[in-house]
Scaffold this motif. Structure first.
Motif, PDB file in Angstrom:
ATOM      1  N   LYS A 236      45.123  43.904  47.858  1.00 21.33           N
ATOM      2  CA  LYS A 236      44.182  44.827  47.116  1.00 21.33           C
ATOM      3  C   LYS A 236      43.278  44.010  46.331  1.00 21.33           C
ATOM      4  CE  LYS A 236      43.349  49.121  44.597  1.00 21.33           C
ATOM      5  NZ  LYS A 236      43.692  50.283  44.290  1.00 21.33           N
ATOM      6  N   PHE A 237      43.756  42.904  45.448  1.00 22.26           N
ATOM      7  CA  PHE A 237      42.953  42.124  44.635  1.00 22.26           C
ATOM      8  C   PHE A 237      42.690  40.963  44.943  1.00 22.26           C
ATOM      9  CE2 PHE A 237      45.108  45.732  42.346  1.00 22.26           C
ATOM     10  CZ  PHE A 237      43.972  46.211  41.684  1.00 22.26           C
ATOM     11  N   CYS A 238      43.485  39.900  45.110  1.00 25.77           N
ATOM     12  CA  CYS A 238      43.418  38.372  45.559  1.00 25.77           C
ATOM     13  C   CYS A 238      42.674  38.548  46.732  1.00 25.77           C
ATOM     14  CB  CYS A 238      45.052  37.837  45.790  1.00 25.77           C
ATOM     15  SG  CYS A 238      46.111  37.825  44.403  1.00 25.77           S
ATOM     16  N   GLY A 239      42.870  39.338  47.743  1.00 23.94           N
ATOM     17  CA  GLY A 239      42.169  39.260  49.077  1.00 23.94           C
ATOM     18  C   GLY A 239      40.795  39.396  49.005  1.00 23.94           C
ATOM     19  N   GLY A 240      40.044  40.176  47.868  1.00 25.60           N
ATOM     20  CA  GLY A 240      38.607  40.358  47.718  1.00 25.60           C
ATOM     21  C   GLY A 240      38.070  39.549  46.492  1.00 25.60           C
ATOM     22  N   CYS A 241      39.169  38.524  45.917  1.00 20.94           N
ATOM     23  CA  CYS A 241      38.438  38.168  44.736  1.00 20.94           C
ATOM     24  C   CYS A 241      37.825  36.858  44.961  1.00 20.94           C
ATOM     25  CB  CYS A 241      39.731  37.696  43.872  1.00 20.94           C
ATOM     26  SG  CYS A 241      39.417  37.144  42.140  1.00 20.94           S
ATOM     27  N   LYS A 242      36.641  36.900  44.210  1.00 22.41           N
ATOM     28  CA  LYS A 242      35.800  35.387  44.665  1.00 22.41           C
ATOM     29  C   LYS A 242      36.426  34.112  44.075  1.00 22.41           C
ATOM     30  CE  LYS A 242      32.718  36.485  40.917  1.00 22.41           C
ATOM     31  NZ  LYS A 242      31.305  36.774  40.572  1.00 22.41           N
ATOM     32  N   MET A 243      37.521  34.377  43.005  1.00 21.53           N
ATOM     33  CA  MET A 243      38.215  33.409  42.341  1.00 21.53           C
ATOM     34  C   MET A 243      39.255  32.690  43.140  1.00 21.53           C
ATOM     35  SD  MET A 243      37.897  34.579  38.399  1.00 21.53           S
ATOM     36  CE  MET A 243      38.425  36.293  38.828  1.00 21.53           C
ATOM     37  N   PHE A 244      39.786  33.492  44.244  1.00 26.10           N
ATOM     38  CA  PHE A 244      41.227  33.263  44.900  1.00 26.10           C
ATOM     39  C   PHE A 244      40.876  31.698  45.503  1.00 26.10           C
ATOM     40  CE2 PHE A 244      43.451  33.127  48.829  1.00 26.10           C
ATOM     41  CZ  PHE A 244      44.623  33.406  48.282  1.00 26.10           C
ATOM     42  N   ALA A 245      41.710  30.855  45.527  1.00 28.57           N
ATOM     43  CA  ALA A 245      41.619  29.715  46.015  1.00 28.57           C
ATOM     44  C   ALA A 245      42.940  29.385  46.959  1.00 28.57           C
ATOM     45  CB  ALA A 245      41.313  28.648  44.856  1.00 28.57           C
ATOM     46  N   GLY A 246      43.960  30.158  47.048  1.00 27.59           N
ATOM     47  CA  GLY A 246      44.949  29.739  47.902  1.00 27.59           C
ATOM     48  C   GLY A 246      46.417  30.208  47.318  1.00 27.59           C
ATOM     49  N   ASP A 247      47.728  29.999  48.105  1.00 28.76           N
ATOM     50  CA  ASP A 247      48.824  30.618  47.635  1.00 28.76           C
ATOM     51  C   ASP A 247      49.783  29.463  46.957  1.00 28.76           C
ATOM     52  OD1 ASP A 247      49.692  28.903  49.361  1.00 28.76           O
ATOM     53  OD2 ASP A 247      50.450  30.390  50.777  1.00 28.76           O
ATOM     54  N   ALA A 248      49.012  28.599  46.089  1.00 25.33           N
ATOM     55  CA  ALA A 248      50.078  27.539  45.640  1.00 25.33           C
ATOM     56  C   ALA A 248      51.106  27.107  46.343  1.00 25.33           C
ATOM     57  CB  ALA A 248      50.262  28.181  44.098  1.00 25.33           C
ATOM     58  N   GLY A 249      50.935  26.794  47.392  1.00 25.58           N
ATOM     59  CA  GLY A 249      52.105  26.231  48.178  1.00 25.58           C
ATOM     60  C   GLY A 249      53.241  27.468  48.517  1.00 25.58           C
ATOM     61  N   GLY A 250      52.853  28.476  48.367  1.00 32.21           N
ATOM     62  CA  GLY A 250      53.845  29.767  48.472  1.00 32.21           C
ATOM     63  C   GLY A 250      54.612  30.012  46.999  1.00 32.21           C
ATOM     64  N   ARG A 251      54.167  29.343  46.242  1.00 36.67           N
ATOM     65  CA  ARG A 251      54.834  29.564  44.909  1.00 36.67           C
ATOM     66  C   ARG A 251      53.958  30.465  43.739  1.00 36.67           C
ATOM     67  NH1 ARG A 251      55.221  24.178  42.030  1.00 36.67           N
ATOM     68  NH2 ARG A 251      53.223  23.938  42.828  1.00 36.67           N
TER      69      ARG A 251
END
Length: 96
Positions: A34-49
């Motif tokens: 809901k939030f990360c998927g559409g966020c322009k600031m999102f840059a990755g999953d931190a290696g799953g952490r």
């Protein structure tokens, strides 16, 4: 301001500080979709952490900025700079 890569590692309760929502959230599927998927600031999953977010940061932090404590990160982001101006230079006096 500088574009800083914030690497938000989930704490022991699965929480992170979310800049978009300006609060501590549980990094679960709902948050990611809901939030990360559409966020322009999102840059990755931190290696799953956790989650990586890139945004302008006025604070003097490293790049990347590793966040292990969402509470202290949230508090640190609540401070705002206030630019003081010379108010006397904007005063106008009319009539006597």
């Amino acid at each position: 301001m500088r574009q800083i890569n914030h690497i938000n590692i989930t704490d022991t309760n699965g929480k992170i500080y979310c800049c978009l929502r300006n609060k501590i959230v549980t990094l679960d599927d709902h948050q990611k979709q809901k939030f990360c998927g559409g966020c322009k600031m999102f840059a990755g999953d931190a290696g799953g952490r956790g989650v990586e977010c890139v945004w302008d940061d006025i604070r003097p932090v490293a790049n990347p900025h590793i966040v292990n404590n969402p509470f202290t990160e949230m508090l640190s982001n609540q401070a705002r700079r206030v630019n003081l101006t010379d108010h006397l230079s904007t005063v106008a006096v009319f009539g006597v």
